[in-house]
Write an enzyme that holds these catalytic residues in place. Structure first.
Site, PDB file in Angstrom:
ATOM      1  CG  HIS A 326      -2.166  -0.858   1.010  1.00 33.26           C
ATOM      2  ND1 HIS A 326      -2.170  -2.217   1.258  1.00 33.26           N
ATOM      3  CD2 HIS A 326      -3.419  -0.563   0.581  1.00 33.26           C
ATOM      4  CE1 HIS A 326      -3.360  -2.714   0.991  1.00 33.26           C
ATOM      5  NE2 HIS A 326      -4.141  -1.732   0.578  1.00 33.26           N
ATOM      6  N   GLY A 327       2.031   1.204   0.544  1.00 36.64           N
ATOM      7  CA  GLY A 327       2.851   2.403   0.550  1.00 36.64           C
ATOM      8  C   GLY A 327       4.230   2.143   1.118  1.00 36.64           C
TER       9      GLY A 327
END
Length: 489
Positions: A326-327
């Site tokens: 996600h990041g």
């Protein structure tokens, strides 16, 4: 180009009309051109990356079928995975790795690593990389045959409705439909109508709910030291609906756009905030990613087949990598590991209950009160984890939690970024959302219900939805469109 923009409002009808009027043999090439134009509207140079990923996985699929020795097939598969993950790693994780290394060397007194690549993250790179990798793995496993046409395979990787934020499609579904693209019926009123209605519902979620909630969330989280428990709790609850409506809205627009053209994309959400436990939540939230990690990581790691301890390690690995997906930041990793902890705790609780002789209760069998209690507890756990997701860093998470535990004053409900009218519209939108989800949770379709009503009622609803989006949607200066949250992943 985003779905909630004037550009897309012009782009999509043109692409669709041409798709239906050109010769059937030209449909694949036309959608491929349209998809690359759609992607290049962000940054034309990064079309090279998606083309490179496409070529690598296309060639690997052919080579896996050509070679007969399992060892060679495996080497081709590994090379394909390594090449694609290297591209993803350089553009998404290189600076994160250098920053982490710098932090470690600084703590050890070895100085800092000041070098950074500062590369702009290509939009949707995590999504199309995983989609392309799943094709290579499916061919290697013998689940699908290698696609011989580079045009058809390239369209599978770059199909514009779901290109930049999913759902992450499997070759068995979307590629199979691309292979039968000439069989798509030119016009089907019910299909087109339902697709457009799904797109409208997605725009309602994005513009009326998500973008309105983001005003308050950004205001409170961005100035977290000025607020107390109540304001931060409200912002956290609203972020849960913001991210659901932002991502779920994108998915519904993508599914609707694909449906108009005769394609069927998988469901990515199934009433996630009605989940009875965390495991159930992940069966309902971002379903395409959850199933991807289950099939291509969790099960190959051993799943639950090699004992309890190994199962829990596998859960930690999968959710840790999911957070990193996600990041490129530790607060995303912490978010993933927190969900892993939830799952492990829930699994342990089930084992204790079974040993105590309690019979596991199915969601349909439990009483309404107990079911509601489970849903509230699950939402509270998920919402707490969203704090880690929504924050900019672990440092900000610390400040948010500290303020929630030590400061209890209130600044007033209208001093959080929204006035009375916007509060009303936000709560109205959330109520509509939960009613629709409640109906779907009862295995009924709102769209079929609407379809059964009189023509006047149906068109009043359609026009009312359009009017609500135009009048009460949140737009930027000069009606600038806002990005979807998951574009950054």
């Amino acid at each position: 180009m985003v779905f909630n923009s004037i550009d897309f409002l012009v782009f999509f009808p043109i692409v669709t009309v041409i798709f239906f009027v050109i010769p059937k043999k030209a449909r694949t090439l036309w959608l491929l051109i349209a998809s690359y134009y759609f992607y290049m509207s962000w940054n034309p140079r990064y079309a090279v990356l998606i083309a490179l990923s496409t070529i690598i996985t296309y060639a690997s699929g052919l080579l896996i079928e050509i070679f007969t020795k399992d060892r060679v097939k495996k080497l081709v598969m590994i090379a394909s995975l390594a090449g694609n993950l290297a591209i993803l790693g350089i553009f998404k994780y290189a600076d994160f790795a250098l920053q982490t290394l710098s932090s470690v060397t600084s703590r050890l007194g070895l100085g800092t690593v000041d070098k950074r690549l500062d590369l702009l993250l290509p939009v949707g790179i995590s999504f199309y990389t995983f989609q392309a990798l799943s094709y290579t793995l499916d061919v290697y496993r013998g689940a699908v045959k290698a696609e011989k046409s580079i045009i058809k395979y390239a369209l599978f990787v770059s199909f514009f409705p779901q290109l930049v934020a999913g759902p992450i499609e499997r070759s068995g579904n979307l590629l199979g439909q691309v292979q039968k693209i000439q069989e798509v019926k030119l016009w089907n009123f019910e299909r087109v109508r339902d697709g457009l209605l799904l797109m409208l519902w997605g725009l309602f979620q994005k513009l009326v709910i998500a973008d309105r909630a983001s005003i308050l969330v950004n205001q409170v989280y961005g100035n977290c030291r000025q607020y107390g428990f109540l304001e931060l709790a409200v912002a956290s609850i609203l972020f849960a609906f913001q991210i659901y409506c932002d991502f779920g809205g994108y998915t519904d627009i993508a599914r609707g756009a694909a449906q108009v053209m005769g394609f069927s994309l998988m469901h990515n959400f199934r009433q996630p905030y009605f989940a009875l436990n965390i495991k159930d939540f992940w069966r309902r939230w971002h379903i395409s990613l959850t199933s991807w990690f289950t099939d291509y990581l969790y099960i190959p790691l051993g799943g639950s087949r090699k004992g309890i301890a190994r199962q829990y390690v596998n859960i930690m690995i999968v959710f840790g990598i999911s957070g990193l997906w996600h990041g490129a930041s530790w607060h995303f990793v912490a978010w993933g590991l927190l969900h892993a902890g939830y799952q492990i705790a829930g699994n342990l609780r089930e084992r204790v209950s079974q040993r105590a002789g309690e019979k596991a209760a199915d969601g349909v069998q439990v009483s309404f009160g107990r079911k509601l209690g489970k849903q509230i507890v699950t939402f509270a756990l998920v919402d707490f984890a969203w704090i880690f997701f929504a924050a900019d860093s672990l440092r900000q998470v610390y400040y948010i939690l500290r303020q929630m535990m030590t400061t209890f004053h209130t600044v007033g409900i209208y001093e959080m970024g929204l006035d009375q009218g916007n509060w009303f519209m936000l709560l109205f939108g959330i109520c509509v959302l939960m009613i629709v989800d409640f109906v779907h949770e009862r295995k009924e379709s709102v769209f079929l219900f609407v379809d059964r009503q009189a023509v006047c009622f149906r068109w009043s609803l359609y026009l009312g939805l359009i009017w609500c989006i135009i009048l009460f949607g949140i737009y930027g200066v000069g009606y600038d469109s806002s990005q979807f949250i998951y574009f950054q992943f």
